[in-house]
Design an enzyme around this catalytic site. Structure first.
Site, PDB file in Angstrom:
ATOM      1  N   CYS A 181       0.863  -1.181   0.000  1.00 55.94           N
ATOM      2  CA  CYS A 181       0.000   0.000   0.000  1.00 55.94           C
ATOM      3  C   CYS A 181       0.900   1.232   0.000  1.00 55.94           C
ATOM      4  O   CYS A 181       1.426   1.640   1.036  1.00 55.94           O
ATOM      5  CB  CYS A 181      -0.906  -0.008   1.230  1.00 55.94           C
ATOM      6  SG  CYS A 181      -2.037   1.384   1.263  1.00 55.94           S
ATOM      7  N   LEU A 182       1.127   1.764  -1.180  1.00 56.99           N
ATOM      8  CA  LEU A 182       1.946   2.960  -1.351  1.00 56.99           C
ATOM      9  C   LEU A 182       1.224   3.821  -2.378  1.00 56.99           C
ATOM     10  O   LEU A 182       1.001   3.387  -3.512  1.00 56.99           O
ATOM     11  CB  LEU A 182       3.350   2.565  -1.839  1.00 56.99           C
ATOM     12  CG  LEU A 182       4.390   3.655  -1.955  1.00 56.99           C
ATOM     13  CD1 LEU A 182       4.701   4.280  -0.599  1.00 56.99           C
ATOM     14  CD2 LEU A 182       5.681   3.096  -2.557  1.00 56.99           C
TER      15      LEU A 182
END
Length: 186
Positions: free
Chosen positions: A115-116
């Site tokens: 999750c970036l």
């Protein structure tokens, strides 16, 4: 924009002419994504705790691995490997990045999904591989409990940072956190 269409038309014509002459060129034409990736890789300026490797050899630049060894924070001295799969339409589409290392982290789930924001909604073609690697490195120095993939790890980080630190150490040592077992990654 018009210039781009003319270049594409010319490439298509050349390809058709080559095929009409009865043979494909022995040289493989590189896609725009491959050309841009080659440029990005040649201009990499990685932190000393990060490295890049090409498990399929230098002829396959579109698939590579990045190893991050944080030198500070909860994950200090760990070794985390990420796979990058870059499409031919790069940089118009972000690379697919996955963690090969099972890690107890609020922003990386147990399947290796990351999750970036710059790999999702904030991706722009001006970003590059260097930016992604620094973003991954930042996840290890500043894990973010506000945008989690691993909600359990995020809740522990938010509510009890000391327990989170103990869980990270246990996971990195090859122990279990809850019923989840991890492989040693020192």
């Amino acid at each position: 924009m018009i210039g781009l269409f003319k270049v594409k038309e010319k490439q298509k014509e050349e390809s058709q002419n080559t095929n009409r002459r009865g043979g494909a060129s022995s040289l493989k034409k590189q896609s725009a994504g491959e050309l841009r990736l080659h440029k990005d890789i040649s201009e990499l300026n990685l932190p000393k705790s990060c490295s890049i490797s090409f498990p399929n050899g230098k002829n396959d630049l579109m698939n590579f691995e990045v190893t991050i060894k944080p030198d500070e924070g909860y994950y200090k001295n760990g070794k985390f490997v990420f796979t990058f799969q870059v499409s031919n339409v790069y940089p118009h589409e972000a690379p697919k990045v996955k963690s090969k290392t099972k890690v107890y982290h609020p922003n990386i789930d147990l399947d290796g999904n990351v999750c970036l924001n710059i790999l999702r909604e904030d991706w722009k073609p001006v970003l590059n591989i260097n930016t992604i690697i620094y973003g991954l490195f930042h996840l290890f120095t500043e894990p973010n409990h506000e945008d989690p993939l691993n909600h359990d790890a995020a809740a522990v980080l938010r509510d009890n940072p000391k327990m989170f630190e103990a869980n990270v150490k246990r996971a990195m040592s090859g122990g279990c956190v809850g019923e989840i077992s991890f492989t040693r990654c020192f």
